[in-house]
Write a protein that holds these residues in place. Structure first.
Motif, short mmCIF file in Angstrom:
data_model
loop_
_atom_site.label_atom_id
_atom_site.label_comp_id
_atom_site.label_asym_id
_atom_site.label_seq_id
_atom_site.Cartn_x
_atom_site.Cartn_y
_atom_site.Cartn_z
N ASP A 9 0.84 -1.21 0.00
CA ASP A 9 0.00 0.00 0.00
C ASP A 9 0.87 1.26 0.00
OD1 ASP A 9 -1.85 2.14 0.99
OD2 ASP A 9 -3.23 0.44 1.18
N SER A 56 -7.51 4.76 -0.54
CA SER A 56 -7.23 3.33 -0.66
C SER A 56 -8.46 2.56 -1.16
CB SER A 56 -6.78 2.76 0.68
OG SER A 56 -5.53 3.31 1.04
N ASP A 284 2.42 2.33 3.47
CA ASP A 284 1.56 3.51 3.49
C ASP A 284 1.70 4.24 4.83
OD1 ASP A 284 -0.76 5.15 2.46
OD2 ASP A 284 -1.71 4.28 4.22
N ASP A 327 -1.83 0.92 -4.42
CA ASP A 327 -3.14 1.51 -4.70
C ASP A 327 -3.07 3.03 -4.90
OD1 ASP A 327 -2.32 1.58 -2.05
OD2 ASP A 327 -4.35 1.65 -1.27
N HIS A 328 -1.92 3.62 -4.65
CA HIS A 328 -1.66 5.06 -4.83
C HIS A 328 -0.27 5.28 -4.29
CE1 HIS A 328 -2.11 5.19 -0.55
NE2 HIS A 328 -3.26 4.56 -0.69
N HIS A 337 -1.48 10.79 0.38
CA HIS A 337 -1.61 10.12 -0.92
C HIS A 337 -1.52 11.15 -2.05
CE1 HIS A 337 -4.40 6.98 1.23
NE2 HIS A 337 -3.21 7.06 1.78
ZN LIG Z 1 -3.73 2.86 0.39
#
Ligand SMILES: [Zn+2]
Length: 382
Positions: A9, A56, A284, A327-328, A337
């Motif tokens: 992530d 997310s 993340d 996811d980013h 993000h």
């Molecule tokens: Zn995420």
């Protein structure tokens, strides 16, 4: 054929001064990433469709092969699904934070001083007792994160996520349902106050109706499972009827049980699953904390504790294909993000691909493909 999707992530990043302009993916020691990229294909994907927030929920919906522009209705119904709440067509779910809003209208703490789950459950029970009924119900979640279910016409509002308001004057909801939302938030202050917590009211946001996601098996013809410590991804699994495997040591933090997640993947595939998704949140969290060392460590944990042994385990099982992407991005210098496309890699155990380097720069020249198209690419070639 076995299929694996790996989601570190937020692992994508930007050049970091302390790394002499390298990104964490470039600076970390990642021999397993490098070996996979060298035998596969590296590209670039827009996991966040234009005009959507880089959450997310959006990014992981893309990774699961569902176009968020078509299917995403909001974040709250995904979290509600993770809590086992199934919305009727005449209902909408709101994320209901226990928040601290100052008397001067400042968002003091979107997390309400992080009440314990037990403390929060008592508050939510009181909210339900005092303010529930008439189509309104409060559902207790974890710490400050709860769910409000309301009549569907309450969906018509623009709500600002409270974590975007930290230390700033709050922005109240606007739109047709704003008066009801505002009056419920105001009424909550009297109910929350007697508990003596830092949280002093609810903050409603992230609303949506139940998304109409076709089951993964219908969409892709495969029996799938996933492992994660994050409710949003658990909820996406529930909504798409992907089996959510629980690993006791999965924490969503740096200390998560990497081996446990890897073995959950190998065990599920050995037991007959066609596809398995492994999600780890640590990269993340390190990005949000601006903790460069933790991000490097989390990447190296992925490399040594998941990828290298995972490939050995897959080889012992037969032919496999593996897709890896975040996811980013969650750049450590930005602590949040971003909307940038992310690098992906796709590896087929049976053939040598064009080869590449799994870094932001290694993918920079590649055409940007929609994130949700990669699932079909992964499973499309048997
Ligand atoms: Zn995420």
């Amino acid at each position: 054929m076995k299929y694996v999707v790996c989601v570190p992530d937020g692992c994508a990043d930007e050049p970091v001064d302390d790394l002499d302009g390298r990104t964490p993916l470039e600076a970390a020691s990642l021999p397993a990433f490098a070996a996979l990229a060298a035998r596969g294909e590296v590209g670039r994907a827009a996991v966040i469709p234009d005009g959507m927030p880089p959450g997310s929920d959006v990014g992981n919906m893309s990774i699961l092969g569902y176009d968020p522009a078509r299917y995403h209705t909001g974040r709250a119904p995904i979290e509600a699904a993770a809590m086992g709440i199934r919305l009727r067509p005449d209902q909408v779910a709101y994320r209901c934070n226990l928040a601290s809003v100052g008397d001067d209208g400042t968002m003091v703490d979107f997390a309400g001083g992080h009440p314990s789950t037990e403390e929060a459950a008592e508050v939510v029970a009181a909210l339900e007792r005092e303010l529930g009924g008439g189509g309104i119900s409060f559902h207790a979640g974890v710490q400050y994160r709860h769910i409000l279910v309301a009549p569907a016409d309450w969906a018509d509002a623009i709500c600002v996520p409270p974590h975007d308001l930290s230390d700033r004057p709050v922005v109240w909801p606007t739109g047709a349902a704003a008066p009801q939302l505002r009056s419920l938030m105001d009424a909550s202050r009297e109910v929350v106050a007697p508990f003596g917590l830092k949280a002093n009211q609810v903050w409603l946001w992230g609303q949506g109706r139940q998304p109409d996601l076709p089951p993964f098996r219908e969409a892709y013809g495969l029996d799938a499972g996933l492992v994660t410590a994050v409710d949003l991804i658990r909820g996406l699994g529930r909504l798409t009827q992907i089996d959510v495997v629980e690993v006791a040591g999965a924490t969503g933090w740096y200390d998560t049980d990497y081996e446990g997640k890897r073995d959950a993947c190998l065990d599920a595939l050995a037991a007959g699953k066609d596809l398995f998704l492994v999600h780890v949140e640590a990269t993340d969290e390190a990005g949000h904390a601006g903790n460069l060392d933790a991000k490097l460590q989390a990447l190296e944990d992925w490399d040594r504790r998941i990828l290298a042994p995972l490939v050995d385990g897959l080889d012992a099982m037969g032919p496999w294909r593996l897709l890896l992407l975040p996811d980013h991005p969650t750049p450590v210098m930005r602590k949040t993000h971003t909307l940038d496309p992310v690098p992906w890699m796709l590896v087929d155990s049976r053939r040598q691909g064009p080869g590449g380097t799994y870094t932001e720069r290694g993918a920079a020249a590649a055409e940007v493909v929609p994130g949700h198209s990669l699932m079909a690419r992964l499973v499309g070639e048997g």
